[in-house]
Design a protein around this motif. Sequence first.
Motif, PDB file in Angstrom:
ATOM      1  N   ARG A  83      28.899  54.598  31.163  1.00 52.94           N
ATOM      2  CA  ARG A  83      29.499  55.261  32.359  1.00 52.94           C
ATOM      3  C   ARG A  83      29.662  54.374  33.470  1.00 52.94           C
ATOM      4  N   GLU A  84      30.771  54.448  34.034  1.00 58.03           N
ATOM      5  CA  GLU A  84      30.917  53.768  35.244  1.00 58.03           C
ATOM      6  C   GLU A  84      32.098  54.454  36.248  1.00 58.03           C
ATOM      7  N   SER A  85      31.774  54.499  37.658  1.00 59.63           N
ATOM      8  CA  SER A  85      32.677  55.227  38.316  1.00 59.63           C
ATOM      9  C   SER A  85      34.079  54.491  38.627  1.00 59.63           C
ATOM     10  N   LYS A  86      34.911  55.238  39.212  1.00 59.57           N
ATOM     11  CA  LYS A  86      36.366  54.297  39.577  1.00 59.57           C
ATOM     12  C   LYS A  86      35.962  53.199  40.675  1.00 59.57           C
ATOM     13  N   GLU A  87      35.009  53.428  41.475  1.00 56.87           N
ATOM     14  CA  GLU A  87      34.702  52.158  42.255  1.00 56.87           C
ATOM     15  C   GLU A  87      34.242  51.229  41.632  1.00 56.87           C
ATOM     16  N   GLN A  88      33.212  51.601  40.387  1.00 58.26           N
ATOM     17  CA  GLN A  88      32.589  50.210  39.590  1.00 58.26           C
ATOM     18  C   GLN A  88      33.829  49.643  38.705  1.00 58.26           C
ATOM     19  N   LEU A  89      34.564  50.427  38.561  1.00 58.63           N
ATOM     20  CA  LEU A  89      35.883  49.725  37.610  1.00 58.63           C
ATOM     21  C   LEU A  89      36.594  49.111  38.323  1.00 58.63           C
ATOM     22  N   GLN A  90      37.023  49.241  39.669  1.00 58.96           N
ATOM     23  CA  GLN A  90      37.705  48.705  40.580  1.00 58.96           C
ATOM     24  C   GLN A  90      37.083  47.487  40.852  1.00 58.96           C
ATOM     25  N   ALA A  91      35.692  47.308  41.021  1.00 54.43           N
ATOM     26  CA  ALA A  91      35.112  46.076  41.341  1.00 54.43           C
ATOM     27  C   ALA A  91      35.121  45.244  40.030  1.00 54.43           C
ATOM     28  N   LYS A  92      35.052  45.674  39.045  1.00 62.00           N
ATOM     29  CA  LYS A  92      35.104  44.873  37.698  1.00 62.00           C
ATOM     30  C   LYS A  92      36.389  44.329  37.482  1.00 62.00           C
ATOM     31  N   TYR A  93      37.421  44.928  37.690  1.00 61.65           N
ATOM     32  CA  TYR A  93      38.975  44.619  37.860  1.00 61.65           C
ATOM     33  C   TYR A  93      38.742  43.301  38.812  1.00 61.65           C
ATOM     34  N   GLU A  94      38.422  43.421  39.855  1.00 58.65           N
ATOM     35  CA  GLU A  94      38.439  42.433  41.011  1.00 58.65           C
ATOM     36  C   GLU A  94      37.578  41.156  40.502  1.00 58.65           C
ATOM     37  N   ARG A  95      36.717  41.399  39.793  1.00 54.37           N
ATOM     38  CA  ARG A  95      35.803  40.256  39.374  1.00 54.37           C
ATOM     39  C   ARG A  95      36.583  39.616  38.325  1.00 54.37           C
ATOM     40  N   LEU A  96      37.245  40.374  37.400  1.00 57.82           N
ATOM     41  CA  LEU A  96      37.959  39.828  36.308  1.00 57.82           C
ATOM     42  C   LEU A  96      38.950  39.026  36.682  1.00 57.82           C
ATOM     43  N   GLN A  97      39.655  39.590  37.716  1.00 57.39           N
ATOM     44  CA  GLN A  97      40.811  38.869  38.389  1.00 57.39           C
ATOM     45  C   GLN A  97      40.477  37.612  38.939  1.00 57.39           C
ATOM     46  N   ALA A  98      39.292  37.620  39.743  1.00 61.85           N
ATOM     47  CA  ALA A  98      39.000  36.402  40.291  1.00 61.85           C
ATOM     48  C   ALA A  98      38.516  35.306  39.373  1.00 61.85           C
ATOM     49  N   GLU A  99      37.700  35.838  38.167  1.00 61.03           N
ATOM     50  CA  GLU A  99      37.606  34.866  37.151  1.00 61.03           C
ATOM     51  C   GLU A  99      38.675  34.286  36.702  1.00 61.03           C
ATOM     52  N   ALA A 100      39.817  34.908  36.291  1.00 57.01           N
ATOM     53  CA  ALA A 100      40.959  34.330  35.660  1.00 57.01           C
ATOM     54  C   ALA A 100      41.878  33.618  36.640  1.00 57.01           C
ATOM     55  N   ALA A 101      41.781  33.875  37.920  1.00 57.07           N
ATOM     56  CA  ALA A 101      42.365  32.802  38.757  1.00 57.07           C
ATOM     57  C   ALA A 101      41.596  31.402  38.862  1.00 57.07           C
ATOM     58  N   ALA A 102      40.313  31.813  38.793  1.00 59.83           N
ATOM     59  CA  ALA A 102      39.563  30.363  38.845  1.00 59.83           C
ATOM     60  C   ALA A 102      39.754  29.610  37.500  1.00 59.83           C
ATOM     61  N   LYS A 103      39.870  30.124  36.341  1.00 61.40           N
ATOM     62  CA  LYS A 103      40.112  29.550  35.126  1.00 61.40           C
ATOM     63  C   LYS A 103      41.719  29.075  35.261  1.00 61.40           C
ATOM     64  N   ASN A 104      42.536  29.553  35.720  1.00 53.90           N
ATOM     65  CA  ASN A 104      43.682  29.111  35.898  1.00 53.90           C
ATOM     66  C   ASN A 104      43.982  27.861  36.794  1.00 53.90           C
ATOM     67  N   GLN A 105      43.066  27.940  37.906  1.00 49.27           N
ATOM     68  CA  GLN A 105      43.179  27.008  38.681  1.00 49.27           C
ATOM     69  C   GLN A 105      42.526  25.531  38.158  1.00 49.27           C
ATOM     70  N   ASP A 106      41.480  25.816  37.565  1.00 51.28           N
ATOM     71  CA  ASP A 106      40.788  24.652  36.793  1.00 51.28           C
ATOM     72  C   ASP A 106      41.894  24.155  35.770  1.00 51.28           C
ATOM     73  N   LYS A 107      42.424  24.879  35.047  1.00 46.33           N
ATOM     74  CA  LYS A 107      43.581  24.312  34.203  1.00 46.33           C
ATOM     75  C   LYS A 107      44.829  23.495  34.847  1.00 46.33           C
ATOM     76  N   ALA A 108      44.931  24.114  35.824  1.00 51.87           N
ATOM     77  CA  ALA A 108      45.994  23.415  36.665  1.00 51.87           C
ATOM     78  C   ALA A 108      45.625  21.909  37.490  1.00 51.87           C
ATOM     79  N   GLN A 109      44.340  22.001  37.485  1.00 57.37           N
ATOM     80  CA  GLN A 109      43.832  20.568  38.005  1.00 57.37           C
ATOM     81  C   GLN A 109      43.724  19.742  36.924  1.00 57.37           C
ATOM     82  N   ALA A 110      43.461  20.017  35.824  1.00 53.42           N
ATOM     83  CA  ALA A 110      43.039  19.269  34.823  1.00 53.42           C
ATOM     84  C   ALA A 110      44.235  18.294  34.110  1.00 53.42           C
TER      85      ALA A 110
END
Length: 93
Positions: free
Chosen positions: A66-93
């Motif tokens: 069970r998660e609230s909409k706020e918790q789901l939004q925070a998870k979304y933002e975390r996942l997006q930040a992780e994906a962006a960091a991963k993409n940045q690492d790939k671009a620098q390699a």
Amino acid sequence: MALMITDECINCDVCEPECPNDAIYMGTEIYEIDPDKCTECVGHFNEPQCQQICPVECIPFNPAWRESKEQLQAKYERLQAEAAAKNQDKAQA
């Protein structure tokens, strides 16, 4: 609350590509949803896309996760930040 796939799943393969968080994957017998990645499409869409496209309606809300909409939004933002960091690492390699 994350979603789950029940054993009524017919492995039709339509839900996996619809998940914007890559939370759906093939398990040992049927597709499964990683609750750590499932945001119920919060941040992407107004409704869970896998539920909308499932022909047998075997994707209910997971009562054990069970998660609230706020918790789901925070998870979304975390996942997006992780994906962006991963993409940045790939671009620098």
